[in-house]
Design a protein around this motif. Structure first.
Motif: not given
Length: 232
Positions: A15-17, A39-40, A144-148, A153-155
């Motif tokens: 999902s990182a991509w 992972l994930a 950004t805060d949203e990207q963090i 959440a993905d990790a």
């Protein structure tokens, strides 16, 4: 048509991509984001670093991909480099995104600036996994805060054995066509192992004015670079 196989670094899965893959496909290429074992959505699957090498090779061979660009980010540059050797003439190019590189007989932990002992201790203290960093630790990386929030959440915790097992290379990564993408907010200079490889005529350096996770901070710019480098 080029087939991109994209492998994110520690803690992250395919999902990182999510914001990179559509642009690669829109340009007419195949794009296969890969979640490594443990992972994930593959959390709970036992995994060492050699497992991750096999994961990448299997993705290429099971799909019968040709003209492959292997994209490795951060930790995954280590298994991606070994997989690149193993897929032979299926490889078109490696693109290593602010990544570690495989060094024969060395591990991620042994090549880390924090030292093998510190990483091993952290893994033991966390039940065999490398813990996901707190959101505050991603500051200063152009996010950004949203990207963090999305990144965290993905990790998922990263299997510790993948960071301790030693790399196995048959030859020199300097012999493989490679682009090394340095993210300048994570430090302006490549580490010593990368700098040595960049002396090879088959390696080239590209820079991005962002932090260590460009698939989150600058996905469109990253996609454009991947497309350009695939054409070399």
């Amino acid at each position: 048509m080029t087939d991109f196989v994209l492998v994110a670094g520690a803690w992250l899965g395919s999902s990182a991509w999510d914001e990179v893959v559509p642009e690669l496909r829109a340009a007419g290429h195949g794009a296969y984001p890969l979640t490594l074992s443990g992972l994930a959505e593959k959390r709970g699957v036992p995994a060492g670093q050699r497992t991750h090498v096999r994961d990448i090779v299997a993705e290429v061979e099971d799909r019968d991909l040709r003209d492959v660009v292997l994209v490795g980010h951060s930790y995954s540059g280590i298994p991606v480099g070994q997989a690149a050797e193993r897929i032979g003439d299926r490889l078109r190019r490696m693109v290593l995104v602010d990544s570690n590189v495989a060094v024969h007989g060395e591990s991620f932990a042994s090549g880390s600036w924090s030292g093998e002992a510190a990483i091993t201790a952290a893994i033991v203290a966390n039940g065999g996994f490398w813990a996901v960093p707190e959101a505050a630790e991603f500051a200063g990386q152009g996010l950004t805060d949203e990207q963090i929030a999305r990144l965290v959440a993905d990790a998922t915790p990263h299997p510790g054995d993948t960071l301790i097992e030693r790399a196995e290379l048959a030859g020199s990564l300097g012999d493989l066509p490679t682009t090394y993408l340095k993210c300048l907010l994570d430090g302006p200079e490549p580490n010593d192992a990368v700098a040595k490889l960049l002396t090879s005529e088959r390696w080239r350096l590209v820079e991005m004015d962002t932090g260590h996770w460009p698939m989150y901070s600058q996905p469109h710019e990253l996609a454009h670079i991947l497309l350009a480098e695939a054409g070399r």
